[in-house]
Design a protein around this motif. Structure first.
Motif, PDB file in Angstrom:
ATOM      1  N   GLY A 107       0.970  -0.800   0.342  1.00 51.96           N
ATOM      2  CA  GLY A 107       0.103   0.551   0.253  1.00 51.96           C
ATOM      3  C   GLY A 107       1.217   1.233  -0.085  1.00 51.96           C
ATOM      4  O   GLY A 107       1.163   1.509  -0.034  1.00 51.96           O
ATOM      5  N   LEU A 108      -0.041   2.372  -0.253  1.00 55.36           N
ATOM      6  CA  LEU A 108       1.266   3.908  -0.802  1.00 55.36           C
ATOM      7  C   LEU A 108       1.084   4.391   0.722  1.00 55.36           C
ATOM      8  O   LEU A 108      -0.813   4.581   1.235  1.00 55.36           O
ATOM      9  CB  LEU A 108       0.388   4.265  -1.221  1.00 55.36           C
ATOM     10  CG  LEU A 108       0.563   3.715  -3.060  1.00 55.36           C
ATOM     11  CD1 LEU A 108       0.648   4.215  -4.278  1.00 55.36           C
ATOM     12  CD2 LEU A 108       2.038   3.262  -2.953  1.00 55.36           C
ATOM     13  N   ARG A 109       1.858   4.867   1.612  1.00 59.61           N
ATOM     14  CA  ARG A 109       1.434   5.410   2.818  1.00 59.61           C
ATOM     15  C   ARG A 109       1.396   6.939   2.145  1.00 59.61           C
ATOM     16  O   ARG A 109       2.619   7.367   0.994  1.00 59.61           O
ATOM     17  CB  ARG A 109       2.604   5.949   3.661  1.00 59.61           C
ATOM     18  CG  ARG A 109       2.865   4.528   4.101  1.00 59.61           C
ATOM     19  CD  ARG A 109       4.386   4.332   5.195  1.00 59.61           C
ATOM     20  NE  ARG A 109       4.467   3.607   6.137  1.00 59.61           N
ATOM     21  CZ  ARG A 109       5.189   2.393   5.553  1.00 59.61           C
ATOM     22  NH1 ARG A 109       5.862   2.780   4.081  1.00 59.61           N
ATOM     23  NH2 ARG A 109       5.202   1.016   5.855  1.00 59.61           N
ATOM     24  N   PRO A 110       0.330   8.137   2.503  1.00 57.85           N
ATOM     25  CA  PRO A 110       0.683   9.483   1.688  1.00 57.85           C
ATOM     26  C   PRO A 110       1.140   9.855   2.869  1.00 57.85           C
ATOM     27  O   PRO A 110       0.866  10.714   3.652  1.00 57.85           O
ATOM     28  CB  PRO A 110      -1.211   9.725   1.798  1.00 57.85           C
ATOM     29  CG  PRO A 110      -1.442   8.803   3.103  1.00 57.85           C
ATOM     30  CD  PRO A 110      -0.870   7.720   3.033  1.00 57.85           C
ATOM     31  N   MET A 111       2.599  10.120   2.666  1.00 60.18           N
ATOM     32  CA  MET A 111       3.544  11.126   3.272  1.00 60.18           C
ATOM     33  C   MET A 111       3.069  12.930   2.998  1.00 60.18           C
ATOM     34  O   MET A 111       3.939  12.627   1.305  1.00 60.18           O
ATOM     35  CB  MET A 111       5.089  10.389   3.365  1.00 60.18           C
ATOM     36  CG  MET A 111       5.027   9.096   3.735  1.00 60.18           C
ATOM     37  SD  MET A 111       5.230   8.992   5.395  1.00 60.18           S
ATOM     38  CE  MET A 111       7.221   9.393   5.614  1.00 60.18           C
ATOM     39  N   THR A 112       2.923  13.251   3.920  1.00 63.12           N
ATOM     40  CA  THR A 112       3.740  14.439   4.265  1.00 63.12           C
ATOM     41  C   THR A 112       5.498  15.141   4.117  1.00 63.12           C
ATOM     42  O   THR A 112       6.054  14.224   5.159  1.00 63.12           O
ATOM     43  CB  THR A 112       3.022  15.442   5.018  1.00 63.12           C
ATOM     44  OG1 THR A 112       3.366  15.347   6.596  1.00 63.12           O
ATOM     45  CG2 THR A 112       1.388  15.905   5.112  1.00 63.12           C
ATOM     46  N   PRO A 113       6.204  16.126   4.141  1.00 62.77           N
ATOM     47  CA  PRO A 113       6.764  15.868   4.448  1.00 62.77           C
ATOM     48  C   PRO A 113       7.685  16.399   5.731  1.00 62.77           C
ATOM     49  O   PRO A 113       8.611  15.863   6.063  1.00 62.77           O
ATOM     50  CB  PRO A 113       8.067  17.459   3.246  1.00 62.77           C
ATOM     51  CG  PRO A 113       6.730  17.271   2.754  1.00 62.77           C
ATOM     52  CD  PRO A 113       5.720  17.234   3.610  1.00 62.77           C
ATOM     53  N   GLY A 114       6.942  16.731   6.515  1.00 62.27           N
ATOM     54  CA  GLY A 114       7.295  17.247   8.418  1.00 62.27           C
ATOM     55  C   GLY A 114       6.625  15.810   8.798  1.00 62.27           C
ATOM     56  O   GLY A 114       6.957  16.127  10.131  1.00 62.27           O
ATOM     57  N   GLY A 115       5.230  15.203   8.541  1.00 60.87           N
ATOM     58  CA  GLY A 115       4.597  14.590   9.144  1.00 60.87           C
ATOM     59  C   GLY A 115       3.181  14.653   9.641  1.00 60.87           C
ATOM     60  O   GLY A 115       2.633  12.933   9.129  1.00 60.87           O
ATOM     61  N   PRO A 116       2.998  15.177  10.207  1.00 64.62           N
ATOM     62  CA  PRO A 116       2.030  15.435  10.627  1.00 64.62           C
ATOM     63  C   PRO A 116       0.712  15.863   9.050  1.00 64.62           C
ATOM     64  O   PRO A 116       0.976  15.375   8.367  1.00 64.62           O
ATOM     65  CB  PRO A 116       1.871  17.108  11.703  1.00 64.62           C
ATOM     66  CG  PRO A 116       2.923  17.552  11.648  1.00 64.62           C
ATOM     67  CD  PRO A 116       3.967  17.170  10.421  1.00 64.62           C
TER      68      PRO A 116
END
Ligand SMILES: Cc1cc2nc3c(=O)[nH]c(=O)nc-3n(C[C@H](O)[C@H](O)[C@H](O)COP(=O)(O)OP(=O)(O)OC[C@H]3O[C@@H](n4cnc5c(N)ncnc54)[C@H](O)[C@@H]3O)c2cc1C
Length: 420
Positions: free
Chosen positions: A358-367
């Motif tokens: 699956g694909l984790r929808p990641m932001t650059p900072g984390g939140p």
């Protein structure tokens, strides 16, 4: 008031439930046949505020170069993904300073803790079952590993409400006798008594069922093609494969695919998909495994009991939107676990192994991104990265506050931390 939620993953389904509970007329749209069929399908199942430290801790960034060229590393970058990573990658690195990392970690702990409390109260009132365990989680460290560094991180998190205990070999065995054959490998463990786990897919479907009982409608097998605006500050409707759907407010919860629908509206979402694998085996009544989630910090492997199944996982790969299930990666995950739990080998039914990615929808900072946009009736609830289930109920609560009151009422979280 009618609210359309785009996406029936764990985030969209929890949002639908919260909104329906507060009396909204809710419609959820998803391209799959059932809720929770994409990233919320077979994730690690951990509900762990203790995992709040974003991936770009200052120490991790120093190790990044080495990790990328090490074939046994839990993190891989597919060369084809590099061009799409450039802008996001700079922001990822910019968030790796001590101060930025710490403030992102606190923002995640606060949302995750609110989420866990919210989930517990939903569980108490509705009696839902999703193969949960409520016995904490344990991270074991090999000799010569990074236990002291990790314990220091736990001390930092303790100030923000994450409880932990350090365990020696004897205490590890008291909690998890199954580690007996390999106990000499370990220097010790850290135990998080408040963590939980369960099957996120089952949970998502329970959220959808409860929302439906409250009057919400789930339009499945329906693709969202476009979001149309009435003016520069207002959305009028969404264009779907089943026709146009109008509403008073819209919540964007399409996981890794949210940026595609937001971009034509002039909203650039810094979300990158990060692929991960899990392997689930049926235990067929075997009781020789762990009784709570156990993470091995040396092999980067995790074992999560889920009813009569054991889920394992532990890899991350930047591979754009490639969701192909690579059986080789699955076997690597399984082999790492067999080094910790050799007795499992004789209980695996090879025909009943679920290999998943699956694909984790990641932001650059984390939140995650939770809150309003430049359109008064379009809200974001997306970008939950590696902790989407852990934060889903909390961020659903925040979005419901935004739609109802125009701001977050709960003073445990500062909504500015989740703004675009
Ligand atoms: C290997 C792995 C392990 C993980 N382990 C954990 C863990 O232990 N604990 C934890 O908290 N989190 C974990 N995560 C992260 C977690 O799974 C995600 O953060 C979470 O599932 C994201 O939920 P979501 O609802 O935002 O996205 P999704 O579950 O992907 O939902 C988005 C929905 O949008 C739909 N959709 C997308 N585009 C369209 C469109 N155009 N039209 C209609 N529908 C559309 C999809 O069908 C999907 O149902 C893990 C992730 C991975 C990959």
């Amino acid at each position: 008031m009618k609210v359309v939620v785009l996406g029936a993953g764990v985030v969209g389904s929890a949002t639908a439930y919260m909104l329906a509970k507060d009396g909204y007329d809710v419609t959820v749209i998803d391209r799959c046949g059932r809720p929770g069929m994409e990233t919320s399908f077979a994730n690690g199942g951990l509900m762990t505020p203790s995992d709040a430290s974003p991936w770009n801790s200052p120490g991790t960034v120093k190790r990044l170069g080495k990790m990328l060229f090490d074939s046994s590393s839990p993190l891989k970058i597919n060369p084809g993904a590099v061009p799409s990573m450039v802008g996001w990658g700079f922001r990822f690195l910019a968030n790796s300073t001590y101060d930025r990392h710490k403030s992102n970690m606190i923002a995640i702990i606060r949302l995750a803790s609110l989420s866990l409390d919210t989930l517990r109260s939903i569980r108490e009132t509705t009696r839902i079952n999703y193969d949960q365990t409520t016995r904490g989680t344990m991270r074991v460290f090999p000799r010569g590993g990074r236990k002291s560094e990790f314990v220091q991180k736990c001390r930092d998190m303790q100030g923000w409400g994450v409880q932990f205990e350090t365990l020696d070999q004897g205490q590890i065995l008291e909690k998890e006798p199954c580690l007996g054959p390999v106990i000499d490998r370990y220097a010790g463990a850290v135990f998080f008594p408040n963590d939980e786990s369960g099957d996120a897919h089952k949970f998502t479907n329970e959220m959808a069922r409860l929302a439906t009982e409250l009057g919400a409608e789930f339009l499945m097998n329906t693709s969202v093609l476009r979001i149309d605006k009435a003016s520069s500050t207002k959305i009028s409707h969404v264009v779907t494969s089943q026709g146009d759907i109008r509403a008073d407010a819209f919540v964007l919860s399409l996981g890794s695919y949210s940026p595609f629908l937001a971009r034509p509206l002039g909203i650039k979402l810094p979300i990158l998909p990060v692929k991960g694998y899990s392997v689930t085996v049926a235990l067929n009544g075997w009781r020789g495994g762990p009784t709570r989630p156990v993470m091995d910090d040396g092999y980067h492997a995790m074992m999560v009991p889920m009813g009569d199944r054991l889920r394992m996982g532990g890899r991350a790969e930047f591979a754009r939107y490639n969701t192909r299930v690579d059986a080789k990666e699955g076997w690597r995950v399984l082999n790492d676990v067999l080094k910790i739990l050799p007795a499992l080998a004789s209980h695996i039914d090879a025909d009943a192994v679920l290999n998943w990615s699956g694909l984790r929808p990641m932001t650059p900072g984390g939140p995650p991104l939770v809150g309003p946009t430049l359109y008064t009736n379009l809200f974001l609830n997306t970008g939950h990265g590696p902790l989407g289930w852990t934060m889903a109920c909390g961020s659903a609560k925040l979005i419901t506050d935004f739609i109802t009151h125009g701001r977050v009422l709960n003073n445990r979280v500062d909504s500015a931390n989740y703004a675009l």
